[in-house]
Design a protein around this motif. Structure first.
Motif, PDB file in Angstrom:
ATOM      1  N   LYS A 114      -8.690  -3.456  -0.550  1.00 16.20           N
ATOM      2  CA  LYS A 114      -9.211  -4.803  -0.311  1.00 16.20           C
ATOM      3  C   LYS A 114     -10.371  -5.106  -1.250  1.00 16.20           C
ATOM      4  O   LYS A 114     -10.474  -6.204  -1.804  1.00 16.20           O
TER       5      LYS A 114
ATOM      6  N   VAL B 284       0.170  -3.206   4.580  1.00 14.70           N
ATOM      7  CA  VAL B 284      -0.606  -1.968   4.592  1.00 14.70           C
ATOM      8  C   VAL B 284      -0.322  -1.179   5.871  1.00 14.70           C
ATOM      9  O   VAL B 284       0.077  -1.730   6.887  1.00 14.70           O
TER      10      VAL B 284
ATOM     11  N   GLU C  94      -6.969   1.198   2.801  1.00  7.52           N
ATOM     12  CA  GLU C  94      -6.919  -0.255   2.902  1.00  7.52           C
ATOM     13  C   GLU C  94      -8.257  -0.875   2.496  1.00  7.52           C
ATOM     14  O   GLU C  94      -8.292  -1.868   1.745  1.00  7.52           O
TER      15      GLU C  94
ATOM     16  N   LYS D  18      -1.493   0.913   9.153  1.00 10.04           N
ATOM     17  CA  LYS D  18      -2.611   0.883  10.094  1.00 10.04           C
ATOM     18  C   LYS D  18      -3.123   2.303  10.300  1.00 10.04           C
ATOM     19  O   LYS D  18      -2.368   3.196  10.673  1.00 10.04           O
TER      20      LYS D  18
ATOM     21  N   GLU E 157      -1.918   6.008   3.296  1.00 11.37           N
ATOM     22  CA  GLU E 157      -3.126   5.777   4.095  1.00 11.37           C
ATOM     23  C   GLU E 157      -3.498   7.044   4.850  1.00 11.37           C
ATOM     24  O   GLU E 157      -2.644   7.865   5.199  1.00 11.37           O
TER      25      GLU E 157
ATOM     26  N   SER F 209     -11.069   4.208   4.490  1.00 10.12           N
ATOM     27  CA  SER F 209      -9.619   4.026   4.480  1.00 10.12           C
ATOM     28  C   SER F 209      -9.144   3.543   3.114  1.00 10.12           C
ATOM     29  O   SER F 209      -9.883   2.926   2.343  1.00 10.12           O
TER      30      SER F 209
ATOM     31  N   GLN G  81       0.855  -1.197   0.000  1.00 10.31           N
ATOM     32  CA  GLN G  81       0.000   0.000   0.000  1.00 10.31           C
ATOM     33  C   GLN G  81       0.887   1.241   0.000  1.00 10.31           C
ATOM     34  O   GLN G  81       1.814   1.352   0.814  1.00 10.31           O
TER      35      GLN G  81
END
Length: 265
Positions: free
Chosen positions: A107, A123, A103, A125, A90, A101, A87
């Motif tokens: 996904k 990825v 992520e 957090k 973020e 997000s 990734q």
């Protein structure tokens, strides 16, 4: 668009695309054509290197290419069995599992459709208790599993790439970024009551060390940024300009972003 001829080289063959020193450059008829070319580049690279490391961006611009990759997997699942994903950035300070997000976006559009298991992607957090430590973790992961084979970038209206924002200086490694107003107005965050407090991003140094960079630019709102990008000047106030410092960068844009009636894809 007012670009001096000294800043670009046109092929003498009729119908060939404009060539910009330092860039492989293509103008697509529309978003669909842009997406097809991007997917073709990734698939060709995967055939040559099955364990390819793709540094992936979230958001709308790469969506078409991701959909085409997913369609390809339904016919040739073996092509994606070793592929890895990193990734690129973020939104920081959002609760874990937030639907806004990056992520969550990756996904839905890339990781699940391509069957990329948890051992083959990394990825950021969103709710890391120590954002600096989170960036260090991602930097170490890249150090162990890199370099990036293909880095997919979008072009921000202020010239940012990933969440490397215009500033007096740029950070070469993964870092915590102060987000600009234009980034906080991103469509992914529309209607979100709690806005991100910062960004988490791969740095310009790691982007520039990628084996190949794929910059995707779509829509009329990116036209001014495209004009500025195609001037061969490098400035930390326009981070995308650093792409001039390396070869093997492919710029794919559509006619709306380029402001032209011509297309070459």
């Amino acid at each position: 668009m007012g670009t001096p001829q000294s800043e670009k080289i046109r092929s003498t063959s009729s119908g060939d695309p404009p060539r910009f020193i330092g860039f492989e450059f293509a103008v697509a008829k529309d978003f669909d054509a842009l997406s097809r070319r991007a997917a073709q580049i990734i698939i060709r690279a995967l055939k040559e290197r099955p364990s390819l490391l793709l540094c992936a961006s979230a958001g709308g611009t790469p969506t078409g290419a991701y959909q085409l990759l997913a369609t390809r997997r339904t016919r040739h699942p073996e092509l994606f069995r070793q592929m890895r994903v990193l990734q690129i950035d973020e939104w920081g300070g959002l609760p874990a599992g937030c639907a806004a997000s990056c992520e969550a976006d990756l996904k839905e559009k890339l990781l699940k459709p391509l069957g990329i298991d948890a051992g083959r992607y990394s990825v950021f957090k969103t709710d890391a208790s120590d954002p600096q430590a989170e960036c260090l973790r991602m930097q170490r992961w890249l150090g162990a599993h890199g370099p990036i084979d293909i880095c997919i970038l979008g072009l921000g209206i202020n010239g940012h790439v990933a969440m490397n924002e215009p500033a007096a200086d740029l950070v070469p490694q993964a870092h915590v970024a102060k987000l600009s107003k234009s980034s906080l107005a991103h469509a992914m965050l529309k209607g979100l009551k709690q806005k991100p407090r910062y960004g988490l991003t791969i740095g310009m140094g790691d982007i520039l060390r990628s084996q190949r960079i794929l910059l995707l630019v779509s829509g009329a709102k990116k036209r001014e940024a495209m004009k500025r990008l195609l001037r061969p000047r490098v400035s930390t106030r326009f981070p995308a300009s650093f792409l001039w410092l390396r070869g093997n960068t492919t710029v794919l844009c559509d006619r709306q972003a380029m402001g032209t009636e011509e297309s070459y894809v």
